[in-house]
Motif scaffolding. Structure first.
Motif, PDB file in Angstrom:
ATOM      1  N   GLU A 149       0.536  -0.550  -7.175  1.00  0.00           N
ATOM      2  CA  GLU A 149       0.020  -0.530  -8.684  1.00  0.00           C
ATOM      3  C   GLU A 149       1.028  -1.019  -9.289  1.00  0.00           C
ATOM      4  O   GLU A 149       0.534  -1.830 -10.558  1.00  0.00           O
ATOM      5  CB  GLU A 149      -0.049   1.248  -8.716  1.00  0.00           C
ATOM      6  CG  GLU A 149      -1.541   1.850  -7.952  1.00  0.00           C
ATOM      7  CD  GLU A 149      -1.477   3.177  -8.025  1.00  0.00           C
ATOM      8  OE1 GLU A 149      -0.034   3.196  -9.217  1.00  0.00           O
ATOM      9  OE2 GLU A 149      -1.436   3.951  -7.825  1.00  0.00           O
ATOM     10  N   SER A 182       0.742  -1.093  -0.189  1.00  0.00           N
ATOM     11  CA  SER A 182       0.175   0.182  -0.367  1.00  0.00           C
ATOM     12  C   SER A 182       0.840   1.026  -0.542  1.00  0.00           C
ATOM     13  O   SER A 182       0.135   2.443  -0.338  1.00  0.00           O
ATOM     14  CB  SER A 182      -0.343  -0.433   1.268  1.00  0.00           C
ATOM     15  OG  SER A 182       0.264   0.144   2.619  1.00  0.00           O
ATOM     16  N   GLU A 210       3.128   3.473  -3.734  1.00  0.00           N
ATOM     17  CA  GLU A 210       2.734   2.895  -5.194  1.00  0.00           C
ATOM     18  C   GLU A 210       3.174   1.725  -5.874  1.00  0.00           C
ATOM     19  O   GLU A 210       3.158   1.145  -7.331  1.00  0.00           O
ATOM     20  CB  GLU A 210       3.070   4.113  -6.588  1.00  0.00           C
ATOM     21  CG  GLU A 210       2.158   5.655  -6.138  1.00  0.00           C
ATOM     22  CD  GLU A 210       2.654   6.718  -7.430  1.00  0.00           C
ATOM     23  OE1 GLU A 210       3.717   6.156  -8.429  1.00  0.00           O
ATOM     24  OE2 GLU A 210       2.666   7.958  -7.359  1.00  0.00           O
ATOM     25  N   GLN A 269      10.104   2.222 -11.089  1.00  0.00           N
ATOM     26  CA  GLN A 269       9.789   1.024 -10.298  1.00  0.00           C
ATOM     27  C   GLN A 269      10.693   0.115  -9.717  1.00  0.00           C
ATOM     28  O   GLN A 269      10.550   0.074  -8.991  1.00  0.00           O
ATOM     29  CB  GLN A 269       9.264   0.524 -12.127  1.00  0.00           C
ATOM     30  CG  GLN A 269       8.326   0.954 -12.493  1.00  0.00           C
ATOM     31  CD  GLN A 269       7.428   0.369 -14.016  1.00  0.00           C
ATOM     32  OE1 GLN A 269       8.334  -0.396 -14.145  1.00  0.00           O
ATOM     33  NE2 GLN A 269       6.509  -0.074 -13.815  1.00  0.00           N
ATOM     34  N   GLN A 285      -0.081  -4.811  -9.379  1.00  0.00           N
ATOM     35  CA  GLN A 285      -1.622  -4.807 -10.644  1.00  0.00           C
ATOM     36  C   GLN A 285      -1.360  -5.392 -11.731  1.00  0.00           C
ATOM     37  O   GLN A 285      -1.672  -5.965 -12.324  1.00  0.00           O
ATOM     38  CB  GLN A 285      -2.470  -3.598  -9.558  1.00  0.00           C
ATOM     39  CG  GLN A 285      -2.445  -4.379  -8.156  1.00  0.00           C
ATOM     40  CD  GLN A 285      -3.507  -3.745  -7.648  1.00  0.00           C
ATOM     41  OE1 GLN A 285      -3.694  -2.328  -8.536  1.00  0.00           O
ATOM     42  NE2 GLN A 285      -4.215  -3.023  -6.609  1.00  0.00           N
ATOM     43  N   ALA A 286      -0.521  -4.601 -11.828  1.00  0.00           N
ATOM     44  CA  ALA A 286       0.149  -4.654 -13.673  1.00  0.00           C
ATOM     45  C   ALA A 286       0.820  -5.610 -14.003  1.00  0.00           C
ATOM     46  O   ALA A 286       1.116  -5.555 -15.644  1.00  0.00           O
ATOM     47  CB  ALA A 286       0.960  -2.403 -13.681  1.00  0.00           C
TER      48      ALA A 286
END
Length: 597
Positions: A471, A465, A468, A498, A474-475
């Motif tokens: 995220e 959480s 990011e 990232q 999830q991708a």
């Protein structure tokens, strides 16, 4: 076993026997026995061949029956069969021994390497020793073991053949020994010179290997294509490679000429021996079979003395030099807490105090920190700022126990940090380094490397959480189970930003009292950098944090800013307080103000 193998002592050639026998006694003993039998075979073959030829001659002359040939023929067949099967057995034993050595000796070296004090990693001389000792370790040890067995086999072969020749012509053995001793000394000197040449060429070789890596690996493929520097860099690689090659080749060529010059003398002696044996043959004092066998023995000695002895003696010298490196490697100072298991519940740091700390890196004269004093309190956010080389990263290394040779004192919770072992210190801190690692394993394992001592799913979910990171997961096609990088077929590579967020997530997953970001955002633009520090600070709301940077956009987020200059804390205070002072910080900030507007 590892403690018995790697002890702080003077290592020598005998350890090529001791270490393998300690690890795999049955296999090593079997190899020793096969070598012993192989060593006696040439002399046995000489005598058997002489008996066979003589009996065949008698059969042809009608002076003996055909059955007289069976015994020597059977012995010759057994010798040939053993020679063939022995090669297969030795290959099998080599494989088994190599596997055992890799599992024990190489592990012991890796353990020692993991225990080294951190400064050895940054010291060029120490690292050269580490690199030489820990490269091709199993191969070098097995090669040294085989060299000793081969030398023993060679000496027995030579001695047995010399006995046979001396029984026929007494002075033959003395003549061959007279030539062999100088040849042995030349070989020994050649081996030492060759290994020394290897050591001198090693630095250039490592430089060439690095350039080769840049030229071939995919990480730099885009820039190679864009900038078109491959041809220029290839020339640089060839230059380094040729320098290393020429150093080694010049010594090898010089020694080769010496060795072969000595070998010619051995050949001449052997030819004289053959001519001398013609006289007793003509007088009937030698049978034809014995003459042929003795000629064969003389030629065998040529091979042994001119080539194998030279090769083995040179290899023994190289082996001795490797053991000298091993002695130096094992003697390198250790960090006692380096390999201790991580503590799932480390001590909570309430306060850290630097008290009159001065530090210079080993082997240097300049102090990076000089009479540095600072107090760090629990729950507050700090920013260490200053120009490159001001000592910001050095403070982190001292805090985490990577370097202990500083003057003054560092207190953690009122206790001198020297009283903690390195594992205890490291467990208190979580660091995101400037050169953060990119592990080509699954997303989940990338995060969990931050604390392998504790598999806490709730904490893992909490990390997702932050910043990011969720995220990113999830991708990915397989979520957190997706392998990152390009090693695996279905691996997914990430952008630099990232990867950076995953490195931060790894730091957040660790249960540490103080979280440190050591300029991991140097490649980002100033606005993105400030955003990363802001998110990291929010994720560490109740945890002490230290931001290290030479760019000041993130510094405004800190409760306390420490300006390093001249190895000391030149200014300390909040952003507003330091701006009001109109000192070093205010000048630096004004110079960078346009970056953040």
């Amino acid at each position: 076993m590892k403690e018995k193998i790697l002890t702080d002592k003077k290592y020598g050639l005998r350890d090529y026997l001791y270490i393998p026998f300690s690890i795999y006694p049955f296999g090593c003993l079997l190899k020793l026995l096969t070598k012993l039998v192989s060593a006696l075979l040439p002399a046995l073959q000489v005598l058997t061949m002489a008996a066979f030829i003589d009996r065949v001659t008698l059969v042809v002359q009608g002076k003996a029956g055909g059955t007289e040939v069976y015994v020597p023929l059977l012995l010759l067949a057994c010798i040939l069969a053993f020679t063939y099967l022995n090669g297969q057995l030795i290959a099998f034993l080599n494989l088994k021994t190599e596997l055992r050595l890799a599992g024990t000796y190489e592990t012991a070296l890796l353990d020692k390497r993991g225990k080294l004090e951190y400064w050895h990693i940054e010291n060029d001389d120490s690292w050269n020793v580490v690199d030489r000792t820990c490269k091709e370790t199993t191969e070098k040890l097995l090669r040294g073991f085989d060299s000793l067995l081969d030398m023993g086999e060679l000496l027995i072969r030579v001695l047995s053949l010399l006995i046979i020749l001396t029984l026929q012509v007494w002075w033959i053995g003395l003549a061959i020994l007279a030539v062999s001793i100088p040849l042995f000394r030349v070989s020994l000197k050649a081996g030492k010179e060759n290994y020394e040449a290897y050591r001198n060429a090693e630095k250039k070789t490592r430089e060439a290997e690095y350039l080769h890596k840049v030229l071939t690996e995919r990480e730099s493929a885009e820039e190679r294509t864009l900038f078109g520097y491959s041809d220029w860099l290839n020339k640089k690689w060839l230059e380094k490679y040729e320098t290393a090659r020429k150093i080694t080749m010049s010594v090898m060529l010089r020694n080769y000429i010496k060795m072969k010059g000595s070998s010619l003398i051995t050949v001449a002696i052997s030819l004289i021996i053959i001519l001398v044996l013609l006289y007793p043959l003509s007088q009937g004092k030698l049978t034809a079979g014995m003459f042929i066998a003795l000629v064969s023995a003389a030629l065998e000695l040529i091979q042994l003395m001119s080539w194998q002895l030279a090769r083995l003696t040179e290899q023994m010298a190289k082996n001795k030099a490797y053991m000298d490196d091993l002695t130096e490697f094992v003697g390198l100072s250790e960090d006692d807490g380096a390999l201790k298991e991580k503590n799932a519940s480390p001590d909570v740091v309430e306060e850290v105090e630097f008290r009159d700390v001065s530090f210079r890196y080993p082997g240097t004269d300049s102090y990076i920190l000089k009479h540095f004093s600072l107090r760090i309190e629990k729950g507050r956010h700090y920013a260490f700022v200053g120009i490159n080389g001001a000592g910001k990263t050095t403070i982190v290394k001292l805090l985490t126990g990577l370097y202990r040779g500083y003057e003054g004192d560092i207190f953690i919770n009122g206790r001198n940090s020297r009283e903690y072992d390195s594992r205890q210190l490291m467990d208190m801190f979580s660091v995101v380094y400037q050169d953060f690692a990119r592990y080509q394993i699954s997303f989940a394992d990338n995060i969990r490397l931050g604390n392998r001592a504790e598999m806490d799913e709730a904490r893992f979910s909490q990390v997702l959480s932050f910043n990011e990171i969720g995220e990113i997961a999830q991708a990915l096609p397989n979520g957190t189970d997706t392998c990152l990088g390009k090693i695996k077929k279905n691996g997914v590579d990430l952008s630099g930003g990232q990867w950076q967020k995953i490195a931060i997530g790894r730091a957040l997953y660790q249960r540490a009292s103080i979280r440190i970001m050591d300029e991991p955002t140097a490649a980002l633009d100033p606005v993105s950098e400030s955003n990363v520090y802001r998110i990291f600070g929010e994720a560490s709301r109740d945890v002490t944090t230290i931001f290290i940077t030479h760019r000041l956009g993130a510094a405004r987020l800190a409760d306390t800013i420490v300006v390093l200059d001249g190895g000391n804390a030149a200014e300390t205070g909040s952003h507003e307080e330091l701006m009001a002072k109109q000192g070093i910080y205010a000048e630096m900030f004004e110079a960078q103000r346009s970056w953040y507007q």
